[in-house]
Design an enzyme around this catalytic site. Sequence first.
Site, mmCIF file in Angstrom:
data_model
loop_
_atom_site.group_PDB
_atom_site.id
_atom_site.type_symbol
_atom_site.label_atom_id
_atom_site.label_comp_id
_atom_site.label_asym_id
_atom_site.label_seq_id
_atom_site.Cartn_x
_atom_site.Cartn_y
_atom_site.Cartn_z
ATOM 1 N N THR A 65 44.473 33.665 13.249
ATOM 2 C CA THR A 65 43.284 34.042 13.590
ATOM 3 C C THR A 65 42.916 35.429 14.171
ATOM 4 O OG1 THR A 65 42.760 31.736 13.923
ATOM 5 C CG2 THR A 65 41.112 33.271 14.690
ATOM 6 N N CYS A 114 34.442 19.992 9.192
ATOM 7 C CA CYS A 114 33.069 19.860 10.279
ATOM 8 C C CYS A 114 32.723 21.132 10.815
ATOM 9 C CB CYS A 114 33.389 19.074 11.192
ATOM 10 S SG CYS A 114 32.329 18.258 12.031
HETATM 11 N N1 PLP Z 1 44.788 31.973 7.823
HETATM 12 C C1 PLP Z 1 45.207 31.029 6.998
HETATM 13 C C2 PLP Z 1 45.500 31.051 5.560
HETATM 14 C C3 PLP Z 1 45.519 29.868 7.602
HETATM 15 O O1 PLP Z 1 45.904 28.628 7.038
HETATM 16 C C4 PLP Z 1 45.408 29.807 8.941
HETATM 17 C C5 PLP Z 1 45.451 28.531 9.586
HETATM 18 O O2 PLP Z 1 45.306 27.482 9.075
HETATM 19 C C6 PLP Z 1 45.078 30.815 9.858
HETATM 20 C C7 PLP Z 1 44.803 31.985 9.211
HETATM 21 C C8 PLP Z 1 44.956 30.831 11.319
HETATM 22 O O3 PLP Z 1 46.200 30.866 11.764
HETATM 23 P P1 PLP Z 1 46.240 30.301 13.406
HETATM 24 O O4 PLP Z 1 46.047 28.647 13.490
HETATM 25 O O5 PLP Z 1 47.641 30.876 13.754
HETATM 26 O O6 PLP Z 1 45.115 31.190 14.232
#
Ligand code: PLP
Length: 384
Positions: free
Chosen positions: A72, A330
Amino acid sequence: MRRVYLDHTATTPVDPRVLEAMQPYFSETYGNASSVHWFGQKARHVLELARETIAGRIGAQAGELFFTSGGTESDNFALVGAAYAARSKGKRHVITSKAEHHAVLEPCEVLAEEGFAVSLLDIDRDGMVSPEAVHGAMTDSTFLVSIMSANNEVGTIYPVKEISEIAHARGAMVHSDAVQSLGKMPLDVRELGVDLMTLSAHKIYGPKGIGALYVRKGTAIEPILHGGGQERGKRPGTENVPLAVGFAKAVELAVNEMEVEIKRMSRLRVELEARLRSRFPAIIINGHPTLRLPHILNVSFDSNKISLEGEMLLMNMDIHGIAVTSGSACTSGSMQPSHVLLAMGRDTRTAKATLRFAFGKSNTMDDVDYVVETMDEVIGRMTA
Ligand code: PLP
């Protein structure tokens, strides 16, 4: 009770070899990697080794890898950091797609509120983004194209190399979120031609709370956090040495074991798909038929043929010990159908009647048998 974990796209357990590698860096070698004394320098050495290991496995140089708190943050850093750097050059347009994770879509919404223009490309019924659509959306103001390497919900793999060529021809940078494809398909930043790439440790049997952003040397990007000068001024905050070590070990294992794991997981996925197809004629398999990740099977129950509530199905599976994800998330207290499935043209009821199975190291053919038996029973009861 028997428990079957089939949600490896949400997260994975830490591999015992990763845990063992991390162990000494909590209370034995605990220095602050930015301190100049012996304790600090010992930690610094280990941190840089971890950086080298990860960078080397994706075809990057160590200096091009910046540790973050996860996928993220890396996505936010890529989108917002590139936008702020581009602003000074008068460029204000970013291109992305409706298939992206919220960690890309929401920073784009913030950029739009700040006056940037955002093109949100459509995807087709297989969840695919067409390079022609990227080409058509490019303008002289485009500073960035952000297209994920593979989709976390339906597993579709995107033509990132082709998209990079199109973007670079118009002077724009390319970011790719590779959170789900790391360890599931070969990834080489030079081969793909990307300028920025997002990675996360906890999807590959590493610890939660650490990720990285690959930033090609010379790429204009501004920090989004401000504080100390860590990570060469690009990402302040005391370096998380034990998690970086765990991340590096996880990447090493994921890459070394990838070929075997791809074959194993593909066999399980193909078998489950075949058995579900033969039992439930109302299912639709979501995702590209061939360009797809090996471990994700996303199935919807066609609302024109069968009436099923995805959340109820998920809860019934959970009662039988099976952990999967439904096609809803959700949002503000209510269940919203997946934005990816809707963009693929599924109607709301079908999108909600969806299950995503994501295989991982712990799964065997016995699990496939158990899932099919359970679905037979649960769906039989729900539709009786
Ligand atoms: N990008 C994608 C494609 C993801 O599947 C996820 C998590 O589900 C993320 C970003 C976020 O990663 P993190 O959980 O390390 O913040």
